[in-house]
Design an enzyme around this catalytic site. Structure first.
Site, PDB file in Angstrom:
ATOM      1  N   ASP A  96       0.791  -1.231   0.000  1.00  0.00           N
ATOM      2  CA  ASP A  96       0.000   0.000   0.000  1.00  0.00           C
ATOM      3  C   ASP A  96       0.827   1.287   0.000  1.00  0.00           C
ATOM      4  O   ASP A  96       0.375   2.318   0.485  1.00  0.00           O
ATOM      5  CB  ASP A  96      -0.915   0.007   1.212  1.00  0.00           C
ATOM      6  N   GLU A 118       0.001  -9.206  -1.189  1.00  0.00           N
ATOM      7  CA  GLU A 118      -0.765  -8.666  -0.057  1.00  0.00           C
ATOM      8  C   GLU A 118      -1.915  -7.796  -0.568  1.00  0.00           C
ATOM      9  O   GLU A 118      -2.111  -6.655  -0.157  1.00  0.00           O
ATOM     10  CB  GLU A 118       0.125  -7.876   0.917  1.00  0.00           C
ATOM     11  N   GLU A 132      -2.142   5.227   2.660  1.00  0.00           N
ATOM     12  CA  GLU A 132      -2.007   3.821   2.270  1.00  0.00           C
ATOM     13  C   GLU A 132      -3.296   3.203   1.734  1.00  0.00           C
ATOM     14  O   GLU A 132      -3.266   2.379   0.817  1.00  0.00           O
ATOM     15  CB  GLU A 132      -1.492   2.993   3.461  1.00  0.00           C
ATOM     16  N   HIS A 211       3.772   5.393  14.746  1.00  0.00           N
ATOM     17  CA  HIS A 211       4.260   6.297  13.698  1.00  0.00           C
ATOM     18  C   HIS A 211       3.176   6.790  12.749  1.00  0.00           C
ATOM     19  O   HIS A 211       3.448   7.610  11.875  1.00  0.00           O
ATOM     20  CB  HIS A 211       5.322   5.578  12.858  1.00  0.00           C
ATOM     21  N   ARG A 213       0.459   8.704  10.638  1.00  0.00           N
ATOM     22  CA  ARG A 213       0.161  10.126  10.469  1.00  0.00           C
ATOM     23  C   ARG A 213      -1.161  10.512  11.117  1.00  0.00           C
ATOM     24  O   ARG A 213      -1.310  11.604  11.670  1.00  0.00           O
ATOM     25  CB  ARG A 213       0.111  10.480   8.971  1.00  0.00           C
ATOM     26  N   HIS A 243      10.343   6.210  16.228  1.00  0.00           N
ATOM     27  CA  HIS A 243      10.394   6.580  14.810  1.00  0.00           C
ATOM     28  C   HIS A 243      11.085   7.930  14.647  1.00  0.00           C
ATOM     29  O   HIS A 243      10.991   8.810  15.511  1.00  0.00           O
ATOM     30  CB  HIS A 243       8.962   6.650  14.256  1.00  0.00           C
TER      31      HIS A 243
END
Length: 369
Positions: A96, A118, A132, A211, A213, A243
């Site tokens: 993604d 995937e 994603e 991590h 967003r 991160h």
């Protein structure tokens, strides 16, 4: 012989594509080449080294502070040169990321077949995870062959009108990588030795990552405050590989820096990280890959997201969605720390993402196409 180009650029992609590269390399009826966009430069290189993979093409596209649009444009332009040079019959992309969606688009423009590893994961919320979810949907629309990790992922694709003959349920290659990786960890590494020195046998180790967003800002502060309260317990230790994103670093170090039961460290490479997961009692994370890996290690996972595209693990009870609300994180973490029945109920189920044979299954299918 069929010419196959495998393209990936981030650390998670590299981990999940590495066992497929190794499996394809066993067969003389394929000519394979590996191309990396280096969307994650340093972290990508660590994975390549661990799995002993040398790319045939290294586009090295990572630039400081580039926007998603700038990155996407650079991926399309750079991969086009590779497609012209190698002239593959099939391009395999993963998951993604901007790499997967933009490489798939470039291959489509060249009338080259696309295989999506995937495939079929969905939240159907274009902002969670961002970007994603839309990257994955774009790749899914462009792909000719869809290698879904679970039956649910396959059903998502079928419900979207993808032809059933192009959808294959194989399990997730991340389990292949994990099982190989655990056997090949070098426990004498200096970073692993330092972590060992921190870990106390009489305490329960909580491993943390974060991590996403969509969690930046107030949500992330709430999340860290929950961790701080957990760290006050005398029977608990926390290790948090932090991160490098400044939105993560500042909040984590301001909130948790200096706490005696907390070890804040730099992001670990894959080899050290899977070793750390194996040492844990409980994992708190917003990572997709960890949701897939942890059930094979028999570790419960609290997921700090409102939704997840990995609903199979939620249904199996191996992971639990807790969001970023401080009270909810504390309630669920304390339950697992104090109630053995609750703990055992999360680790007793089979991993819904496969048994470590996904790469072999995918290669067997590719040989028939």
């Amino acid at each position: 012989m069929k010419k196959i180009l495998l393209v990936f650029g981030t650390r998670p992609e590299a981990i999940k594509m590495a066992p497929l590269v190794k499996e394809l390399s066993k067969h003389t009826d394929f000519v394979i080449k590996v191309c990396v966009t280096a969307q994650h430069r340093e972290m990508l290189d660590q994975v390549l080294t661990f799995f002993n993979i040398i790319p045939d093409y290294d586009l090295d596209l990572m630039k400081p502070n580039q926007t998603l649009n700038q990155l996407s444009a650079r991926i399309i332009t750079a991969i086009d040169v590779v497609l012209i040079d190698f002239k593959p019959d099939l391009v395999l992309v993963h998951g993604d990321t901007s790499t997967s969606s933009m490489v798939a688009l470039a291959a489509f423009h060249r009338n080259i077949k696309i295989g999506h590893i995937e495939a079929g994961l969905r939240t159907y919320n274009k902002l969670a995870p961002f970007p994603e979810e839309i990257n994955r949907q774009i790749t899914g629309r462009l792909a000719d062959f869809h290698f879904a990790p679970t039956q649910q992922a396959a059903e998502n694709l079928l419900n979207e009108g993808v032809h059933s003959k192009s959808v294959f349920v194989t399990g997730n290659t991340v389990i292949d990588a994990l099982l190989w990786g655990i056997k090949n960890v070098n426990i004498l590494r200096n970073d692993i030795k330092k972590i060992k020195d921190f870990i106390l046998e009489n305490k329960k180790l909580i491993v943390v990552t974060g991590h996403r967003r969509e969690n930046f800002g107030d949500k992330f502060i709430e999340f860290c405050l929950a961790l701080k309260e957990l760290a006050y317990r005398t029977d608990v230790q926390l290790i948090y590989p932090v991160h490098l994103n400044p939105n993560v670093q500042k909040v984590v170090y301001d909130t948790l820096g200096g706490e005696p039961n907390v070890l804040l460290i730099k992001p670990l490479d894959y080899e050290a990280f899977i070793w750390l997961l194996e040492q844990s009692y409980l994992i708190i994370t917003d990572s997709g890959g960890v949701q897939e890996e942890a059930p094979s290690l028999k570790k419960p996972v609290l997921v700090t997201r409102e939704v997840t595209e990995r609903q199979e693990a939620v249904r199996e009870g191996t992971v639990k969605l807790v969001g970023t609300n401080k009270a909810e994180i504390l309630k669920e973490a304390i339950l697992l720390l104090d109630d053995q029945k609750a703990y055992q109920s999360m680790i007793g189920n089979e991993n819904p993402y496969g048994d470590g044979t996904a790469s072999k299954q995918i290669v067997d299918i590719l040989r028939t196409l």
